[in-house]
Design an enzyme around this catalytic site. Structure first.
Site, PDB file in Angstrom:
ATOM      1  N   ASP A   1     -12.325 -10.195  -0.948  1.00 41.87           N
ATOM      2  CA  ASP A   1     -13.620 -10.262  -0.263  1.00 41.87           C
ATOM      3  C   ASP A   1     -14.558  -9.312  -0.997  1.00 41.87           C
ATOM      4  O   ASP A   1     -14.119  -8.326  -1.583  1.00 41.87           O
ATOM      5  CB  ASP A   1     -13.537  -9.995   1.254  1.00 41.87           C
ATOM      6  CG  ASP A   1     -12.757  -8.750   1.634  1.00 41.87           C
ATOM      7  OD1 ASP A   1     -12.548  -7.871   0.781  1.00 41.87           O
ATOM      8  OD2 ASP A   1     -12.360  -8.654   2.818  1.00 41.87           O
TER       9      ASP A   1
ATOM     10  N   GLU B   1      -6.254 -10.598  -1.402  1.00 44.41           N
ATOM     11  CA  GLU B   1      -7.078 -10.384  -0.194  1.00 44.41           C
ATOM     12  C   GLU B   1      -8.555 -10.303  -0.561  1.00 44.41           C
ATOM     13  O   GLU B   1      -9.300  -9.459  -0.065  1.00 44.41           O
ATOM     14  CB  GLU B   1      -6.649  -9.088   0.521  1.00 44.41           C
ATOM     15  CG  GLU B   1      -5.188  -9.087   0.910  1.00 44.41           C
ATOM     16  CD  GLU B   1      -4.751  -7.815   1.636  1.00 44.41           C
ATOM     17  OE1 GLU B   1      -5.624  -7.034   2.082  1.00 44.41           O
ATOM     18  OE2 GLU B   1      -3.537  -7.616   1.757  1.00 44.41           O
TER      19      GLU B   1
ATOM     20  N   GLU C   1       0.799  -1.232   0.000  1.00 49.62           N
ATOM     21  CA  GLU C   1       0.000   0.000   0.000  1.00 49.62           C
ATOM     22  C   GLU C   1       0.830   1.279   0.000  1.00 49.62           C
ATOM     23  O   GLU C   1       0.559   2.204   0.761  1.00 49.62           O
ATOM     24  CB  GLU C   1      -0.962  -0.006   1.194  1.00 49.62           C
ATOM     25  CG  GLU C   1      -1.898  -1.204   1.180  1.00 49.62           C
ATOM     26  CD  GLU C   1      -2.936  -1.184   2.299  1.00 49.62           C
ATOM     27  OE1 GLU C   1      -2.864  -0.299   3.183  1.00 49.62           O
ATOM     28  OE2 GLU C   1      -3.817  -2.061   2.283  1.00 49.62           O
TER      29      GLU C   1
ATOM     30  N   HIS D   1     -10.405  -6.002  -2.481  1.00 48.28           N
ATOM     31  CA  HIS D   1     -11.493  -5.805  -1.511  1.00 48.28           C
ATOM     32  C   HIS D   1     -12.586  -5.069  -2.272  1.00 48.28           C
ATOM     33  O   HIS D   1     -12.522  -3.852  -2.460  1.00 48.28           O
ATOM     34  CB  HIS D   1     -11.005  -4.965  -0.323  1.00 48.28           C
ATOM     35  CG  HIS D   1      -9.939  -5.639   0.482  1.00 48.28           C
ATOM     36  ND1 HIS D   1     -10.182  -6.772   1.226  1.00 48.28           N
ATOM     37  CD2 HIS D   1      -8.632  -5.342   0.662  1.00 48.28           C
ATOM     38  CE1 HIS D   1      -9.063  -7.143   1.838  1.00 48.28           C
ATOM     39  NE2 HIS D   1      -8.100  -6.304   1.512  1.00 48.28           N
TER      40      HIS D   1
ATOM     41  N   ASN E   1       2.154  -5.156  -3.171  1.00 47.63           N
ATOM     42  CA  ASN E   1       0.743  -5.456  -2.894  1.00 47.63           C
ATOM     43  C   ASN E   1      -0.026  -4.159  -2.638  1.00 47.63           C
ATOM     44  O   ASN E   1       0.468  -3.278  -1.921  1.00 47.63           O
ATOM     45  CB  ASN E   1       0.696  -6.361  -1.647  1.00 47.63           C
ATOM     46  CG  ASN E   1      -0.652  -6.993  -1.398  1.00 47.63           C
ATOM     47  OD1 ASN E   1      -1.220  -7.622  -2.291  1.00 47.63           O
ATOM     48  ND2 ASN E   1      -1.180  -6.840  -0.176  1.00 47.63           N
TER      49      ASN E   1
HETATM   50  C1  XIL Z   1      -6.466  -6.252   8.050  1.00 47.13           C
HETATM   51  C2  XIL Z   1      -6.808  -7.414   8.933  1.00 47.13           C
HETATM   52  O1  XIL Z   1      -7.722  -8.229   8.255  1.00 47.13           O
HETATM   53  C3  XIL Z   1      -7.407  -6.947  10.232  1.00 47.13           C
HETATM   54  O2  XIL Z   1      -7.550  -8.042  11.127  1.00 47.13           O
HETATM   55  C4  XIL Z   1      -6.518  -5.896  10.871  1.00 47.13           C
HETATM   56  O3  XIL Z   1      -7.150  -5.371  12.013  1.00 47.13           O
HETATM   57  C5  XIL Z   1      -6.221  -4.796   9.894  1.00 47.13           C
HETATM   58  O4  XIL Z   1      -5.646  -5.329   8.727  1.00 47.13           O
HETATM   59  N1  XIL Z   1      -4.970  -4.539   3.485  1.00 47.13           N
HETATM   60  C6  XIL Z   1      -4.005  -5.383   3.959  1.00 47.13           C
HETATM   61  C7  XIL Z   1      -4.312  -6.292   5.089  1.00 47.13           C
HETATM   62  O5  XIL Z   1      -2.906  -5.462   3.375  1.00 47.13           O
HETATM   63  O6  XIL Z   1      -3.191  -6.547   5.880  1.00 47.13           O
HETATM   64  C8  XIL Z   1      -5.436  -5.756   5.949  1.00 47.13           C
HETATM   65  O7  XIL Z   1      -5.758  -6.732   6.924  1.00 47.13           O
HETATM   66  C9  XIL Z   1      -6.614  -5.410   5.083  1.00 47.13           C
HETATM   67  C10 XIL Z   1      -6.247  -4.356   4.085  1.00 47.13           C
END
Ligand code: XIL
Length: 672
Positions: A275, A273, A165, A245, A208
């Site tokens: 969802d 990641e 990020e 996401h 990422n």
């Molecule tokens: C999130 C986790 O799912 C949570 O449990 C934590 O509180 C915060 O981080 N981008 C990422 C992940 O790279 O590491 C994040 O994960 C979600 C967004």
């Protein structure tokens, strides 16, 4: 003639290949059996050489419903928080690997891949780091963190999110403000990747980010320019992770374009990641399909198992509901991965027992699919001893070519079994593998070294490597695993031959099996880190009478279980070849009979039907169609397929001149 007089003779031949025009007519290929369809996400993704993973929270590993789904469905894991800076190095120089290790060790024990997440990120970063204002101090702290963490997990992590990020949302297309960018400048990203490569040269290094899925977004363009620049200047980067996401609408329309444009820069892409708000079936299917359509999209990770495990739990964005039941999006995901949409009925065998192999087998055989293709300089009587992987949308088959002049190797590839008979045969004697006695190949990909290995016999146990399985001339010249035949083999081989070398690795060790045509199966071992060197401690792993434990041993990991499967070729009372099988819970363990007798064989003419005509009574030297292609040699637990050598039952004479052909068995008594 007593068939036992026609046993394998695989000595080095001093004769040159005879230039005799080919008289062997290829047997007609018959309709191909269905490709394997798996019933879990990981197994189905593996069918196309991909993984399907999930984020895992160490704190949930005591929950049996959670771990049950985890181990059944997923073949890759990402620690959700346990490898972040605020867990691993909460105070300067003091490293806490406990929670990360818990996840890493658990995954390793189950053959699941591990994605490392994440080394350099502005969030979940302790304040002792974010308050540093001195560039040299911060540079030292960042590089030390990368080095210590990657060293600790060396050999265990398949890919690291080195930087997470780093780009800003909105229209700037530039990096975001963070302690790293503000103190070190944007060059911190390059510096992090360079440190990462020197810390663990065998891990894949990923950038990422989120909101880089829509091709036209400024943020996507910014990341794309950075990756293009890295590739142009030789800054080490291997992959781009798109977090994905998504809102309820799912992926943006140009998602696949984004994946393929990044891939075209020469990096892998991964959905890291995933969802999706409310988990609409079409949104999941569209996301998966975009990945399936891009060859270098190597895997998908969902960000949690059940909705209740999600960081967005209010939006129910995952594939399993709070009770661990499959949601409709599970089915659309499995289908998009190419799998069967059939739901498991309540009361049907539990996935754990369904993953175990049955204790007897029944098969249906294809006709002879692959016959030798002699040319002006290759006078070949038989094609034998196949090794096969499905990789990048193709079957890649390596085999021995046999004639009265001796043995060498051949390579062919095709996308479908119906094409197998027309594939071009690439003779490997014209490559650095060279002419002379080379036989019984075994192919696999070493994920740590990112190299394909071809293991074969030359009188010693030999191997060649190649970065590209599809390039026959890319194989290295033969090298030997041993300086000479291990003493224990010399002492037991009698009048036999040292044949059929086979390598398989678990997360810690690699094992080299071989046979002696005299009733012994041998096993040597080395560590995964030392492979291909250091094979030692050669022992007799199994023994029986000469013909009961003859040759062509195969050892596999059974997907979704803790079982290993051993197959060894035997010679029956009818003089025909067949396979016996055993299982063990570890590669160095002792083998218990599964279907191990002549009356209950693993595969023999007696438990095989031949809808296309009985073209062989021998089920001889072959290999299972694997679920993946790496050094773990993982096979599906369901609907097995076995590529084998067979021959005209009436053929006789010199063993080396027998008309061996390759056919495919498909299991017909699979219960899952
Ligand atoms: C999130 C986790 O799912 C949570 O449990 C934590 O509180 C915060 O981080 N981008 C990422 C992940 O790279 O590491 C994040 O994960 C979600 C967004």
């Amino acid at each position: 003639m007593n068939p036992l007089k026609r046993l394998g003779r695989r000595r080095a031949s001093v004769l040159a290949l005879l230039a005799v025009a080919g008289l062997v007519t290829p047997a007609a290929a018959t309709a191909a059996p269905d490709t394997v369809r798996a019933s879990t996400l990981g197994a189905q993704a593996a069918q196309s050489g991909r993984y399907f993973g999930t984020a895992v929270a160490a704190g949930r590993l005591g929950d049996g419903t959670y771990t049950g789904i985890l181990d059944r469905e997923f073949n890759s894991v990402t620690p959700e928080n346990e490898m972040k800076w605020d867990t691993i190095e909460r105070s300067r120089g003091s490293f806490n690997f406990g929670p990360g290790d818990q996840i890493a060790n658990r995954a390793a024990a189950r053959g699941q891949r591990l994605r490392g997440h994440t080394l350099v990120w502005h969030q979940q970063l302790p304040s002792w780091v974010s308050s540093i204002r001195d560039a040299n101090t911060l540079r030292g702290v960042m590089n030390n963190h990368i080095t210590q963490v990657m060293n600790h997990y060396k050999g265990k992590v398949y890919a690291w999110d080195v930087v997470n990020e780093a780009f800003a949302d909105g229209g700037s297309g530039q990096t975001r403000s963070s302690v790293f960018r503000d103190v070190l400048g944007t060059g911190f990203i390059e510096e992090a990747f360079r440190s990462a490569r020197s810390a663990d040269p065998s891990a894949k290094l990923c950038y990422n980010d989120y909101n880089i899925e829509n091709w036209s977004d400024a943020k996507t363009q910014g990341v794309y320019r950075m990756v293009r620049d890295f590739k142009a200047r030789g800054v080490p980067i291997d992959c781009v992770g798109l977090q994905s996401h998504f809102g309820a609408g799912g992926p943006p329309a140009g998602f696949q374009t984004t994946l393929s444009n990044f891939a075209a820069l020469g990096v892998d892409v991964q959905i890291t990641e995933l969802d999706i708000a409310q988990a609409p079936t079409a949104a999941y299917a569209n996301t998966v399909r975009a990945c399936m359509n891009v060859a270098r999209c190597t895997g998908i990770t969902v960000w949690g198992i059940r909705d209740s495990d999600s960081w967005r739990s209010g939006e129910n964005p995952l594939l399993f509901d709070r009770n661990g039941n499959k949601k409709p999006a599970y089915q659309s995901t499995l289908t998009a991965l190419g799998g069967s949409a059939a739901t498991r009925r309540t009361g049907a065998p539990s996935p754990r027992s369904a993953a175990a192999l049955p204790s007897s087998f029944r098969w249906s055989s294809s006709g002879a699919l692959i016959a030798p293709k002699p040319d002006a300089t290759h006078n070949i009587a038989g094609i034998k001893d196949p090794s096969v992987v499905y990789y990048n949308g193709k079957y890649h088959v390596f085999a021995s070519t046999a004639s009265s002049a001796g043995y060498n190797l051949v390579y062919l590839s095709f996308s479908d079994w119906s094409q197998a008979g027309s594939a071009t045969h690439h003779y490997l004697d014209r490559t650095p593998i060279g002419a002379g006695y080379r036989a019984a190949p075994q192919v696999f990909y070493n994920t740590q070294q990112r190299l394909w290995y071809l293991v074969y016999q030359t009188g010693n146990a030999s191997y060649s490597t190649n970065p590209d399985i599809s390039n026959p001339s890319g194989w290295s010249a033969p090298r030997n695993f041993y300086s000479s035949m291990p003493d224990i083999i010399r002492q037991n081989i009698g009048n036999g031959y040292w044949v059929d070398m086979w390598v398989i690795c678990d997360s810690a060790n690699c094992y080299l099996f071989s046979s002696d045509d005299n009733g012994h199966l041998y096993r040597s071992q080395t560590t995964v880190g030392q492979f291909p060197n250091g094979f030692t401690n050669t022992v007799i792993a199994a023994q029986d009478s000469k013909y009961a434990l003859f040759e062509a041993s195969n050892v596999y990991k059974v997907q979704g279980s803790n079982q290993y499967l051993l197959l060894v070729e035997a010679i029956g009372s009818d003089g025909r070849r067949y396979f016996r099988s055993w299982t063990a819970s570890s590669l160095a363990g002792s083998w218990s009979p599964l279907a191990a007798s002549e009356s209950n064989p693993f595969a023999k003419s007696s438990n095989v039907t031949f809808p296309a005509g009985t073209w062989t009574r021998d089920i001889s030297h072959g290999e299972m169609i694997r679920a993946g292609y790496d050094q773990t040699l993982t096979i599906p637990a369901c609907k097995l397929q076995y590529l084998y050598q067979g021959k005209d039952p009436n053929a006789g004479g010199d063993y080396n001149s027998l008309p061996w052909r390759l056919g495919l068995l498909t299991q017909t008594n699979s219960t899952c």
